[in-house]
Motif scaffolding. Sequence first.
Motif, mmCIF file in Angstrom:
data_model
loop_
_atom_site.group_PDB
_atom_site.id
_atom_site.type_symbol
_atom_site.label_atom_id
_atom_site.label_comp_id
_atom_site.label_asym_id
_atom_site.label_seq_id
_atom_site.Cartn_x
_atom_site.Cartn_y
_atom_site.Cartn_z
ATOM 1 N N VAL A 1 -2.181 9.020 -1.472
ATOM 2 C CA VAL A 1 -3.408 8.546 -2.115
ATOM 3 C C VAL A 1 -3.286 7.090 -2.578
ATOM 4 C CG1 VAL A 1 -4.144 10.846 -2.834
ATOM 5 C CG2 VAL A 1 -2.678 9.496 -4.357
ATOM 6 N N PHE A 2 -2.061 6.566 -2.647
ATOM 7 C CA PHE A 2 -1.839 5.175 -2.998
ATOM 8 C C PHE A 2 -1.109 4.475 -1.854
ATOM 9 C CE2 PHE A 2 -1.445 6.143 -7.857
ATOM 10 C CZ PHE A 2 -2.818 6.310 -7.922
ATOM 11 N N ARG A 3 -1.330 3.200 -1.727
ATOM 12 C CA ARG A 3 -0.586 2.397 -0.767
ATOM 13 C C ARG A 3 0.890 2.362 -1.168
ATOM 14 N NH1 ARG A 3 -3.588 -3.190 -1.350
ATOM 15 N NH2 ARG A 3 -1.871 -3.952 -0.046
ATOM 16 N N LYS A 4 1.745 2.050 -0.230
ATOM 17 C CA LYS A 4 3.189 2.138 -0.472
ATOM 18 C C LYS A 4 3.843 0.801 -0.842
ATOM 19 C CE LYS A 4 3.919 6.128 2.563
ATOM 20 N NZ LYS A 4 4.678 6.678 3.715
ATOM 21 N N ASP A 5 3.082 -0.275 -0.803
ATOM 22 C CA ASP A 5 3.686 -1.603 -0.969
ATOM 23 C C ASP A 5 3.436 -2.195 -2.349
ATOM 24 O OD1 ASP A 5 0.967 -1.889 -0.631
ATOM 25 O OD2 ASP A 5 1.119 -3.664 0.647
ATOM 26 N N VAL A 6 3.247 -1.352 -3.358
ATOM 27 C CA VAL A 6 2.915 -1.842 -4.703
ATOM 28 C C VAL A 6 4.185 -2.027 -5.526
ATOM 29 C CG1 VAL A 6 1.576 -1.448 -6.793
ATOM 30 C CG2 VAL A 6 0.726 -0.604 -4.586
ATOM 31 N N ASP A 7 4.401 -3.232 -6.010
ATOM 32 C CA ASP A 7 5.524 -3.521 -6.903
ATOM 33 C C ASP A 7 5.117 -3.111 -8.317
ATOM 34 O OD1 ASP A 7 8.156 -5.323 -7.344
ATOM 35 O OD2 ASP A 7 6.714 -5.690 -8.958
#
Length: 215
Positions: free
Chosen positions: A150-156
């Motif tokens: 449900v969320f993108r994987k590239d979030v710092d």
Amino acid sequence: MNEPKIKRDPEGTRRRILTAAAEEFANGGLSGARVDQIARRALTNERMLYYYFGSKEQLFTAVLEQAFAGLADAERELDLAGLEPVEAITQLAHFIWNYYFEHQELLRLLNNENLHEARYIKGSSRINEMMSPITSMTATILQRGADAGVFRKDVDAVRFYVTLSALGYYVLSNRYTLAAILGRDFTEAQERAEVVKMSTDMVLSYLRHGASANA
């Protein structure tokens, strides 16, 4: 006849000094706050203030530590582990924005500390330790959301937390200039509710963007 002894209360005196100093520093900054006024507010004297804190600068550091400790204590009461990632992020965001709204002295202290280029925060190991749990909590929620698709994987996590904080911080720390320039008080109940809704939608839209493609 012997006069009654005055009961000493070192912890109480220390707390009163910190409370008085927090208000003085929030209103006048490090340079504008007066030690004699802090002592007067705390119902003590300057000698006791220096006895407990050493210097005006050390007292300012202690006030910053106390302000961050309050935030950290409130964060520890959050129970987001059992929530779905979207709801967890929503509650985290609302918690941060509400905490800033209810503790605007923290923002004023931070604004002043930025004028000093974070000199006193850099000298405090306690503050760095206190900020670690909330960024770890944020990272865990983001990872759960990525794993669920449900969320993108590239979030710092650190960048995200800073951006999340900035959405509430800016509106409150600039409330008077925004009202003067734009003619709106964003701390008024209806305006604030609309800003919180918009900010929440923006945050979740960012996190969801590309989530299905990366799932």
